[in-house]
Design an enzyme around this catalytic site. Structure first.
Site, PDB file in Angstrom:
ATOM      1  CD  GLU A  13     -14.174 -19.568  65.413  1.00 56.49           C
ATOM      2  OE1 GLU A  13     -14.530 -18.592  64.760  1.00 56.49           O
ATOM      3  OE2 GLU A  13     -15.002 -20.614  64.895  1.00 56.49           O
ATOM      4  CG  ASP A 217      -7.858 -22.377  53.518  1.00 61.67           C
ATOM      5  OD1 ASP A 217      -8.210 -22.544  52.512  1.00 61.67           O
ATOM      6  OD2 ASP A 217      -8.383 -22.629  54.370  1.00 61.67           O
TER       7      ASP A 217
END
Ligand code: SAH
Length: 253
Positions: A13, A217
């Protein structure tokens, strides 16, 4: 001039943010690299948060003390806890809480001693701007990720949620653990390892804070599958697009 702090939880990122900054200069403090420069006409300091509450709190404190940041935005990934919070969705935090804080019976469970509170609020205006930017990006997810990536990760009509994010020094990767968290904190939408600590630091300094997390997740027994690929191909692209969209709408101050 206003200075925006961008804390990224993931290397990928941060790399995407740095690629968008034309003029960043590295300044090293406390063993961390802070990247000072501009993005879309805004003064920005970008940094890797590091993982876990203490590391992220130290990074945030340096951003506020040393770099005079007066708006702080955190991006990263998180495990989904809310029933309709799916992989590929985005959660913008409204309130944050440390799920592993427990000084009971001296203080109520989750309350941070001497603060008289368990929840630290994100800034409502800033969070609304980031939620709007996230909506924009997810509405065109295919453009940002490519159809192949959407299919590969089975991302179908990803959504933006706003609500409670919980943090603790533990990667939650068993169904038993996520079930226990759901029972203790039924409003929690997502679990991660930094946000509530950074929110607490921003509360101390009175600096507006917002956190945007892509769900990587479901905080269960499958939580480690393809984690790195998801970050590279989905989460870091979302973060870049959301931050870029947000900055393009914001008046440079
Ligand atoms: N392999 C990674 C480490 C990831 S640690 C690396 O090398 O950088 C987990 C990171 O993802 C933390 O930033 C945490 O906030 C977030 N996270 C994602 N899913 C999580 C879960 N199920 N439980 C706790 N944190 C989670």
């Amino acid at each position: 001039m206003a200075v925006i702090g961008i804390m990224s939880a993931m290397h990928e990122e941060l790399a995407a943010v740095l690629a968008a900054m034309p003029d960043e200069q590295r300044v090293q403090v406390a063993g961390r690299d802070f990247w000072v420069g501009h993005w879309q006409g805004h003064s920005v300091v970008a940094v890797l948060s590091r993982i876990g509450k203490v590391a992220a709190a130290t990074t945030a404190t340096v951003l506020l003390e040393r770099f005079g940041v007066d708006t702080l935005v955190f991006t990263g990934v998180a495990g989904g806890l809310g029933t309709d919070v799916r992989v590929g969705d985005v959660v913008v935090a409204q309130g944050l809480l440390q799920h592993d804080m427990d000084a009971s019976p001296l203080f109520p469970r989750h309350e941070v001693p001497l603060y008289g509170r368990a929840h630290f609020e994100a800034d409502a205006g800033l969070s609304a701007q980031l939620a709007a930017a996230s909506q924009q990006v997810l509405a065109h997810a295919g453009q940002h990720l490519g159809a192949g990536t959407l299919a590969e990760f089975a991302l179908n009509a990803p959504r933006v949620h706003q609500g409670m994010v919980i943090s603790g020094d533990r990667f939650v990767s068993t169904s038993a653990e996520s079930q226990a968290l759901r029972q203790a904190l039924p409003e929690a939408l997502a679990v991660e390892m930094e946000g509530a600590a950074v929110a607490q630091v921003c509360h101390d300094y009175g600096v507006p804070f917002a956190a945007v997390r892509t769900i990587s997740d479901r905080a269960d027994d499958g939580a480690h599958t393809d984690f790195q690929r998801f970050i590279r191909e989905v989460a870091s692209r979302y973060s870049l697009a959301i931050l870029s969209q947000w900055l393009s709408r914001r008046q440079p101050a």
